[in-house]
Design a protein around this motif. Structure first.
Motif, PDB file in Angstrom:
ATOM      1  N   GLY A   4      -2.447  -1.328 -14.987  1.00  0.00           N
ATOM      2  CA  GLY A   4      -1.439  -0.860 -14.180  1.00  0.00           C
ATOM      3  C   GLY A   4      -0.890  -2.243 -13.374  1.00  0.00           C
ATOM      4  O   GLY A   4      -0.654  -1.771 -12.171  1.00  0.00           O
ATOM      5  N   LEU A   5      -0.880  -3.466 -14.024  1.00  0.00           N
ATOM      6  CA  LEU A   5      -0.399  -4.660 -13.093  1.00  0.00           C
ATOM      7  C   LEU A   5       1.041  -4.855 -13.375  1.00  0.00           C
ATOM      8  O   LEU A   5       1.302  -4.884 -14.902  1.00  0.00           O
ATOM      9  CB  LEU A   5      -1.423  -5.433 -13.526  1.00  0.00           C
ATOM     10  N   GLN A   9       1.841  -9.411 -10.626  1.00  0.00           N
ATOM     11  CA  GLN A   9       0.273  -9.236 -10.113  1.00  0.00           C
ATOM     12  C   GLN A   9      -0.707  -9.780 -11.380  1.00  0.00           C
ATOM     13  O   GLN A   9      -1.714 -10.469 -10.716  1.00  0.00           O
ATOM     14  CB  GLN A   9       0.210  -7.754 -10.098  1.00  0.00           C
ATOM     15  N   ALA A  10      -0.576  -9.542 -12.523  1.00  0.00           N
ATOM     16  CA  ALA A  10      -1.191 -10.221 -13.572  1.00  0.00           C
ATOM     17  C   ALA A  10      -1.508 -11.657 -13.244  1.00  0.00           C
ATOM     18  O   ALA A  10      -2.437 -12.307 -13.321  1.00  0.00           O
ATOM     19  CB  ALA A  10      -0.786 -10.074 -14.894  1.00  0.00           C
ATOM     20  N   LEU A  11      -0.032 -12.422 -12.977  1.00  0.00           N
ATOM     21  CA  LEU A  11      -0.163 -13.843 -12.857  1.00  0.00           C
ATOM     22  C   LEU A  11      -0.948 -14.124 -11.713  1.00  0.00           C
ATOM     23  O   LEU A  11      -1.652 -15.117 -11.662  1.00  0.00           O
ATOM     24  CB  LEU A  11       1.238 -14.281 -12.580  1.00  0.00           C
ATOM     25  N   ASP A  12      -0.910 -13.535 -10.609  1.00  0.00           N
ATOM     26  CA  ASP A  12      -1.489 -13.678  -9.310  1.00  0.00           C
ATOM     27  C   ASP A  12      -3.085 -13.684  -9.531  1.00  0.00           C
ATOM     28  O   ASP A  12      -4.066 -14.405  -8.992  1.00  0.00           O
ATOM     29  CB  ASP A  12      -1.197 -13.008  -8.266  1.00  0.00           C
ATOM     30  N   ALA A 113      -9.948  -9.328  -4.467  1.00  0.00           N
ATOM     31  CA  ALA A 113      -9.263  -9.929  -3.493  1.00  0.00           C
ATOM     32  C   ALA A 113      -7.683 -10.046  -3.493  1.00  0.00           C
ATOM     33  O   ALA A 113      -6.927 -10.575  -2.825  1.00  0.00           O
ATOM     34  CB  ALA A 113      -9.749 -11.586  -3.198  1.00  0.00           C
ATOM     35  N   ALA A 114      -7.110  -9.378  -4.828  1.00  0.00           N
ATOM     36  CA  ALA A 114      -5.866  -9.429  -4.931  1.00  0.00           C
ATOM     37  C   ALA A 114      -5.174  -8.870  -4.030  1.00  0.00           C
ATOM     38  O   ALA A 114      -5.407  -7.882  -3.331  1.00  0.00           O
ATOM     39  CB  ALA A 114      -5.527  -8.919  -6.223  1.00  0.00           C
ATOM     40  N   ASP A 115      -3.585  -9.443  -3.861  1.00  0.00           N
ATOM     41  CA  ASP A 115      -2.918  -9.211  -2.861  1.00  0.00           C
ATOM     42  C   ASP A 115      -2.364  -7.646  -3.211  1.00  0.00           C
ATOM     43  O   ASP A 115      -1.621  -7.510  -4.297  1.00  0.00           O
ATOM     44  CB  ASP A 115      -1.443 -10.126  -2.664  1.00  0.00           C
ATOM     45  N   PRO A 116      -2.569  -6.478  -2.635  1.00  0.00           N
ATOM     46  CA  PRO A 116      -2.153  -5.445  -2.820  1.00  0.00           C
ATOM     47  C   PRO A 116      -0.629  -5.023  -2.335  1.00  0.00           C
ATOM     48  O   PRO A 116      -0.186  -3.912  -2.598  1.00  0.00           O
ATOM     49  CB  PRO A 116      -2.965  -4.489  -2.134  1.00  0.00           C
ATOM     50  N   GLU A 117      -0.023  -6.062  -1.962  1.00  0.00           N
ATOM     51  CA  GLU A 117       1.770  -6.005  -2.072  1.00  0.00           C
ATOM     52  C   GLU A 117       2.116  -5.473  -3.168  1.00  0.00           C
ATOM     53  O   GLU A 117       2.171  -5.550  -4.260  1.00  0.00           O
ATOM     54  CB  GLU A 117       2.197  -7.465  -1.815  1.00  0.00           C
ATOM     55  N   PRO A 118       3.099  -4.251  -2.813  1.00  0.00           N
ATOM     56  CA  PRO A 118       3.871  -3.448  -3.765  1.00  0.00           C
ATOM     57  C   PRO A 118       4.919  -4.361  -4.414  1.00  0.00           C
ATOM     58  O   PRO A 118       5.589  -5.072  -3.664  1.00  0.00           O
ATOM     59  CB  PRO A 118       4.397  -2.316  -3.121  1.00  0.00           C
ATOM     60  N   ALA A 119       5.101  -4.406  -5.716  1.00  0.00           N
ATOM     61  CA  ALA A 119       6.160  -5.053  -6.347  1.00  0.00           C
ATOM     62  C   ALA A 119       7.310  -4.168  -6.572  1.00  0.00           C
ATOM     63  O   ALA A 119       7.421  -2.980  -6.537  1.00  0.00           O
ATOM     64  CB  ALA A 119       5.691  -5.501  -7.495  1.00  0.00           C
ATOM     65  N   ASP A 120       8.492  -5.065  -6.684  1.00  0.00           N
ATOM     66  CA  ASP A 120       9.626  -4.372  -6.762  1.00  0.00           C
ATOM     67  C   ASP A 120       9.851  -3.669  -8.463  1.00  0.00           C
ATOM     68  O   ASP A 120       8.929  -3.995  -9.011  1.00  0.00           O
ATOM     69  CB  ASP A 120      10.929  -5.087  -6.468  1.00  0.00           C
ATOM     70  N   PRO A 121      10.713  -2.675  -8.808  1.00  0.00           N
ATOM     71  CA  PRO A 121      10.665  -2.314 -10.097  1.00  0.00           C
ATOM     72  C   PRO A 121      10.670  -3.184 -11.255  1.00  0.00           C
ATOM     73  O   PRO A 121      10.303  -2.836 -12.123  1.00  0.00           O
ATOM     74  CB  PRO A 121      11.722  -1.327 -10.159  1.00  0.00           C
ATOM     75  N   ARG A 122      11.394  -4.495 -11.115  1.00  0.00           N
ATOM     76  CA  ARG A 122      11.475  -5.111 -12.062  1.00  0.00           C
ATOM     77  C   ARG A 122      10.018  -6.128 -12.279  1.00  0.00           C
ATOM     78  O   ARG A 122       9.942  -6.760 -13.058  1.00  0.00           O
ATOM     79  CB  ARG A 122      12.394  -6.402 -11.639  1.00  0.00           C
TER      80      ARG A 122
END
Length: 130
Positions: A4-5, A9-12, A113-122
């Motif tokens: 579910g990335l 998020q996958a790139l980060d 350690a990944a940033d859990p920042e929610p992403a926009d729908p895109r």
């Protein structure tokens, strides 16, 4: 298997793993070399130059160059096939096993350690890739 990335998020996660890997005293592999070593270690042997070239869809000379480098690092070794003396087998090494185990640990650490920042729908975050 899906974790579910979003693409960002996958790139980060990949960025975090790569950044951490360059901080270690380990070989700096190209994408082709990494794809090759992962294929040798994660897929069932035997592995030949011809088979690896077909699997990765690159030329045999490109595989040979990558194997030269991986061999110099001690991550793989070549051996003559006892059943077909014209064929060269690509084999795993202890050093290669340790390298990939440590790289796997780096990826796990980067994921934790990944940033859990929610992403926009895109799948983009505001301050990341456009």
């Amino acid at each position: 298997m899906s974790i579910g990335l979003t693409p960002v998020q996958a790139l980060d996660l990949w960025r975090g793993a790569i950044v951490e890997s360059v901080r270690h005293d380990a070989p700096d592999l190209s994408a082709r070399q990494m794809a090759l070593v992962l294929t040798v270690y994660l897929q069932q042997p035997p592995h030949t130059v011809r088979g690896l070239a077909a699997c990765l869809r690159v030329s045999k000379p490109a595989i040979t160059r990558a194997l030269d480098r991986l061999s110099a690092f001690g991550l793989i070794r070549r051996a003559v096939d006892d059943h077909d003396r014209r064929s060269v087998l690509v084999e795993r090494t202890v050093k290669g096993t340790v390298f990939l185990r440590e790289f796997g640990d780096i990826i796990v650490t980067a994921a934790a350690a990944a940033d859990p920042e929610p992403a926009d729908p895109r799948g983009d975050s505001v301050h990341h890739v456009r």
